[in-house]
Design an enzyme around this catalytic site. Structure first.
Site, short mmCIF file in Angstrom:
data_model
loop_
_atom_site.label_atom_id
_atom_site.label_comp_id
_atom_site.label_asym_id
_atom_site.label_seq_id
_atom_site.Cartn_x
_atom_site.Cartn_y
_atom_site.Cartn_z
CE LYS A 1 15.81 -34.03 34.11
NZ LYS A 1 15.86 -35.04 33.43
CD GLN B 1 17.74 -38.10 31.75
OE1 GLN B 1 17.52 -37.30 33.18
NE2 GLN B 1 16.43 -37.94 30.79
CG ASP C 1 10.56 -37.86 35.82
OD1 ASP C 1 10.74 -36.55 35.29
OD2 ASP C 1 11.59 -39.29 35.61
#
Ligand code: NDP
Length: 280
Positions: free
Chosen positions: A50, A94, A117
């Site tokens: 990422k 995460q 997200d």
């Protein structure tokens, strides 16, 4: 036809890079902060990828690493600090988190405008009604891959195997928004093979090697393999028996090189969009 997720993801990232450049000309410098709690090897790889993608797109990235014994209060304090920081446009914690931390509470704490997200209930609800800013990265990436085949989704029968909140359910919603007739299968589905064989578009998001075999696929179907598993030899593989199914499918994504790179590209797209929405 093999759907080349790597090449398509590079095209998406190039699109984002241009958008980021335009934002910078207006004084907006898109920035993503990724929070990693613990040192789970797969999560470390995802975070590294990422951060690398941010570099490609010209997005400022910050990585916050916290120890595996971080408490929920400590993580919430970091999220709250990032929520209040105007120079941070996207926040990604995460997953999975260590067991002492309630994932749901953390997801709910992230400001929906910075939830790149798209896991916050506000964003999930907005996807449900079709009025959204962000799409969850993996399903959005799958849609790009489906579109790349040239198939007109409208009126097609789409079957999704898996009903998780992060992949299966939003995937169903995105296909429904494009007028597919959608079936969602899961571990209690009776006669999975028969259901899958009806699919013009088959999306496998189970997390088990070879759960989809050639006898379960309609000839010519578009097959999207979301699975990321390790086989007995420790090699990365998907949910679909690629060798067998690629003989029958009209188009199919490989693992690796299919959905994985697209997920990250869509994260970049969401971050650029977040920066734009927060500033312009
Ligand atoms: P979950 O474990 O949350 O969900 C798995 C789903 O598969 C469940 O709905 C489960 O049913 C269903 N299932 C399990 N066994 C069977 C079976 N034998 N037949 C039919 N359905 C079954 O997984 P995720 O959705 O989080 O992830 C799925 C896979 O996708 C994983 O391999 C994950 O690593 C990968 N992934 C890949 C990403 C990428 O970027 N490429 C991103 C996110 C995930 P039930 O609900 O009844 O238990």
């Amino acid at each position: 036809m093999r759907i080349d997720g790597k090449t398509i993801s590079m095209q998406v990232k190039e699109r984002v890079r241009m958008q980021v450049e335009a934002l910078k000309e207006k004084g907006v410098h898109p920035a993503l902060t990724v929070v990693l709690v613990g040192e789970e090897p797969a999560s470390c790889v995802y975070v590294r990828n990422k951060v690398k993608a941010c570099e490609v797109c010209g997005i400022i990235s910050e990585e916050i690493r916290m120890s595996v014994d971080t408490t929920q209060e400590e993580l919430l304090a970091v999220v709250n600090r990032l929520n209040a920081d105007d120079s941070v446009h996207g926040i990604l914690v995460q997953l999975p988190l260590p067991k002492q931390i309630d994932e749901t509470a953390i997801i709910r704490a992230i400001c929906p405008e910075k939830d790149v997200d798209a896991f916050h209930p506000v964003n999930v609800g907005r996807i449900m009604i079709g009025d959204y800013d962000f799409l969850p990265c993996t399903p959005a990436g799958c849609m790009e891959l489906i579109h790349s085949t040239g198939i007109d989704v409208s009126g097609k029968h789409a079957v999704i195997v898996g009903r998780s909140n992060i992949v299966g359910k939003p995937m169903a919603m995105l296909l429904l928004h494009e007028n597919a007739t959608v079936t969602i299968c899961h571990s209690k589905t009776v006669n999975l093979k028969e259901e899958c064989r009806k699919a013009d578009i088959l999306v496998a998001a189970v997390g088990r090697e070879n759960v989809i075999t050639a006898d379960m696929v309609k000839p010519g179907a578009v097959v999207i393999d979301v699975g990321m598993n390790r086989n007995a030899a420790g090699k990365l593989c998907g949910d679909v028996d690629y060798a067998g199914v690629s003989e029958i499918a009209g188009a199919i994504t490989p693992v690796p090189g299919g959905v994985g790179p697209m997920t990250i590209a869509m994260l970049m797209q969401n971050t650029a969009k977040a920066a734009e929405k927060q500033n312009l």
